[in-house]
Scaffold this motif. Sequence first.
Motif, short mmCIF file in Angstrom:
data_model
loop_
_atom_site.label_atom_id
_atom_site.label_comp_id
_atom_site.label_asym_id
_atom_site.label_seq_id
_atom_site.Cartn_x
_atom_site.Cartn_y
_atom_site.Cartn_z
N ILE A 59 -0.34 -29.83 23.76
CA ILE A 59 -1.13 -28.54 23.32
C ILE A 59 -0.49 -27.17 23.52
N TYR A 60 0.13 -27.24 24.46
CA TYR A 60 0.81 -25.94 24.87
C TYR A 60 2.12 -26.25 25.29
N GLN A 61 3.06 -25.04 25.37
CA GLN A 61 4.44 -25.21 26.10
C GLN A 61 4.78 -24.02 26.82
N VAL A 62 5.77 -24.15 27.76
CA VAL A 62 6.25 -22.98 28.58
C VAL A 62 7.28 -22.08 28.10
N ASN A 63 7.10 -20.94 27.95
CA ASN A 63 8.02 -20.00 27.61
C ASN A 63 9.02 -19.47 28.61
N ASP A 64 9.93 -18.75 28.30
CA ASP A 64 10.96 -18.01 29.37
C ASP A 64 10.54 -17.50 30.23
N GLU A 65 9.34 -16.93 30.34
CA GLU A 65 8.68 -16.21 31.55
C GLU A 65 7.80 -17.07 32.23
N LEU A 66 7.67 -18.30 32.03
CA LEU A 66 6.91 -19.42 32.69
C LEU A 66 5.70 -19.00 32.29
N GLU A 67 5.12 -18.69 30.92
CA GLU A 67 3.76 -18.41 30.56
C GLU A 67 3.61 -19.65 29.73
N TYR A 68 2.13 -19.96 29.80
CA TYR A 68 1.96 -21.13 28.84
C TYR A 68 1.20 -20.79 27.48
N VAL A 69 2.07 -21.04 26.56
CA VAL A 69 1.73 -20.46 25.28
C VAL A 69 1.02 -21.57 24.28
N PRO A 70 0.14 -21.31 23.23
CA PRO A 70 -0.19 -22.43 22.39
C PRO A 70 0.92 -23.19 21.66
N ASN A 71 1.00 -24.44 21.40
CA ASN A 71 1.65 -25.27 20.59
C ASN A 71 0.92 -26.10 19.55
N LEU A 72 0.31 -27.29 19.96
CA LEU A 72 -0.54 -28.00 19.03
C LEU A 72 -1.91 -27.28 18.80
N ALA A 73 -2.49 -26.30 19.67
CA ALA A 73 -3.40 -25.68 19.58
C ALA A 73 -3.40 -24.33 20.32
N LYS A 74 -4.66 -23.49 19.65
CA LYS A 74 -4.69 -22.28 20.45
C LYS A 74 -5.96 -22.24 21.07
N TRP A 75 -6.34 -21.21 22.06
CA TRP A 75 -7.65 -21.46 22.67
C TRP A 75 -8.12 -19.90 23.02
N ASP A 76 -9.46 -19.89 23.21
CA ASP A 76 -9.96 -18.82 23.61
C ASP A 76 -11.03 -19.36 24.99
N ILE A 77 -11.39 -18.28 25.70
CA ILE A 77 -11.89 -18.53 27.19
C ILE A 77 -13.24 -17.52 27.33
N SER A 78 -14.13 -18.31 27.65
CA SER A 78 -15.46 -17.53 27.66
C SER A 78 -15.46 -16.49 28.82
N GLU A 79 -16.47 -15.60 28.69
CA GLU A 79 -16.52 -14.67 29.75
C GLU A 79 -16.90 -15.18 30.87
N ASP A 80 -17.47 -16.31 31.34
CA ASP A 80 -17.55 -16.65 32.82
C ASP A 80 -16.41 -17.70 33.06
N LYS A 81 -15.30 -17.52 32.28
CA LYS A 81 -14.18 -18.39 32.59
C LYS A 81 -14.19 -19.86 32.82
N LEU A 82 -15.30 -20.38 32.39
CA LEU A 82 -15.53 -21.68 32.57
C LEU A 82 -15.38 -22.65 31.37
N THR A 83 -15.56 -22.08 30.17
CA THR A 83 -15.46 -23.16 29.10
C THR A 83 -14.12 -22.23 27.98
N TYR A 84 -13.26 -23.23 27.83
CA TYR A 84 -12.14 -23.05 26.79
C TYR A 84 -12.52 -23.65 25.82
N THR A 85 -12.25 -22.93 24.38
CA THR A 85 -12.60 -23.48 23.39
C THR A 85 -11.04 -23.59 22.43
#
Length: 576
Positions: free
Chosen positions: A87-113
Amino acid sequence: MKKTKTLWSLLLMLVMALFLAACNNDSSTTDKDKETDKETPVTTTTDAKEGGVVTFGTDQAPEGVYDPAFSKSIVDSYIQGFTMEGIYQVNDELEYVPNLAKWDISEDKLTYTFNFEKGVKWHNGEELTGEDWVFALETLADPDYDGPRFNYVEGVKGAKAKKEGKADKIEGIEVVDPYTIKITFEEVKINNLENLWSNPMPKKHYEGIAVKDLGESKQVRETPVGIGPFKVKKVVDGEYSELERFDDYWKGKPALDGVIVKVIDPSLAAGAFQNGEIDIMDIRPQSVKELSALSNVRIEETTGVSYSYIGLRFGHRDQATLKNVADFDKFKSKELRQALLYAINRPAMIDAFLEGKAEVANTVIPVTFWTAAEASDLNAYDFNVDKAKELLKTAGYVDKDGDGFVEDPQGQPFKISFGHYAGPAAFEGRSQAIIQSWNDIGVKTELATGSLVEFNLYNEMKDNDDAALEAFFGSWSMGADPDPSGLWANDAEWNYGRYVDEENDKLLNDGLSEAAFDKDYRKKVYIDWQKYFNEELPALPLWENLDLYGINNRLQGVHINAVGFQTDVHKWHIAE
């Protein structure tokens, strides 16, 4: 001291003689680790040709496990790099970026959509949906799952309850619609995303197979279905795997017709490149000189995220509770552990076995990461036989019977069984150098089983806490996140030494806490952890290697970064 240096010199001369006898034209081979840098190879030709087949060479036979959820071999992961995606891959800056899926993070940082791409096809023609990913997560948490990846789902709310047989499903997974999945975690951690299993599994392909049978099933080992740019066409055990182009690949039709993954004796790599038998291979340092002389080959040299170390046994893993239990006291003495590291001449070993293509490491967070401690913050453990002997004496390890080897503090014979996996001539030399180093300070050391162990069997021995592996050579690649918990957390499955320590776990957990969203705080925690590790030495850091690749000039489009060489393999092409 002079006697020790003389023995060391004689040993290195013997090892180098072994290299020359075993390999042609001083092209002997040695070990390497998964370490790469943010570097893209220079294209030497511009006339791209569609089609054609390239061969990737590897010096270890695959185990033949084609689903990432069950595989343990690096060679199997190479094949999966052509056939699978996450669902994600790693770019040259060692950051996780979307691949098969994109995501959003809830305000409490517990739920990822997660919102999945539509129209992505499996190799069997079925469309990928979020439920294929849910199937993978539920499989990893199943009580009957016997693969090594539960740690990639255990942070999801309710995953542990399912693993313990207390729930039928993972509570923290919600299927909103076929393309939208919500994941709720047990607690806020800075790397919840990075530690979440990324690879969907083809649910319909595995339909009707019990989880306990999946790992050995025909669908996993003979007729795999992936989602990547190439699909498995033919497998000849111990020799090669033939992959063919998947025309319906979601990022576009791959340029190549196919890829062959072929087992190559590394001492014959130069001839194989020259004759066109292979087009790309991660090579060992002793091959660089000979390959550099070939006009049709370029060498890519990169730094990265891996290191080599010597593991020490502290206990065993309770498979029923998935807990590591510290019940083996041989290496309980910190002074003993420190003495063992002082006894090893790591710069000399790097020169002898790695052609200088490595740097001494006193931490297990590679310098590539922003969290790596400065050398000045750590004990250097420079080669010092006298210091090693002094530490042994302080800890009560002395030679009481005059045979040249120490007894333990209780006066009992003391001996270490050291294990190393099989490979080219350098492996034998390296293992003997370590054994000789410890024998030189009076710590009797013998090679486990009497010989080097076949690679896949060696991994099984570590998995099963084989008594023969009291100390063992290992290598580890950290991936893109600087969290070292995967190997060193108290109950980590990959913690093969079964090291359990309260302060160790406290620091590692602090590095993942909500407070760690502050980068300065996280860096301080990891530096404190490295200082603690460096003082306690639950394992002996050896070196960080360079990743070395030989690439035929006809193969273009290969992109190398800190976590590997298989980014966008659908863009690989042949240039005439």
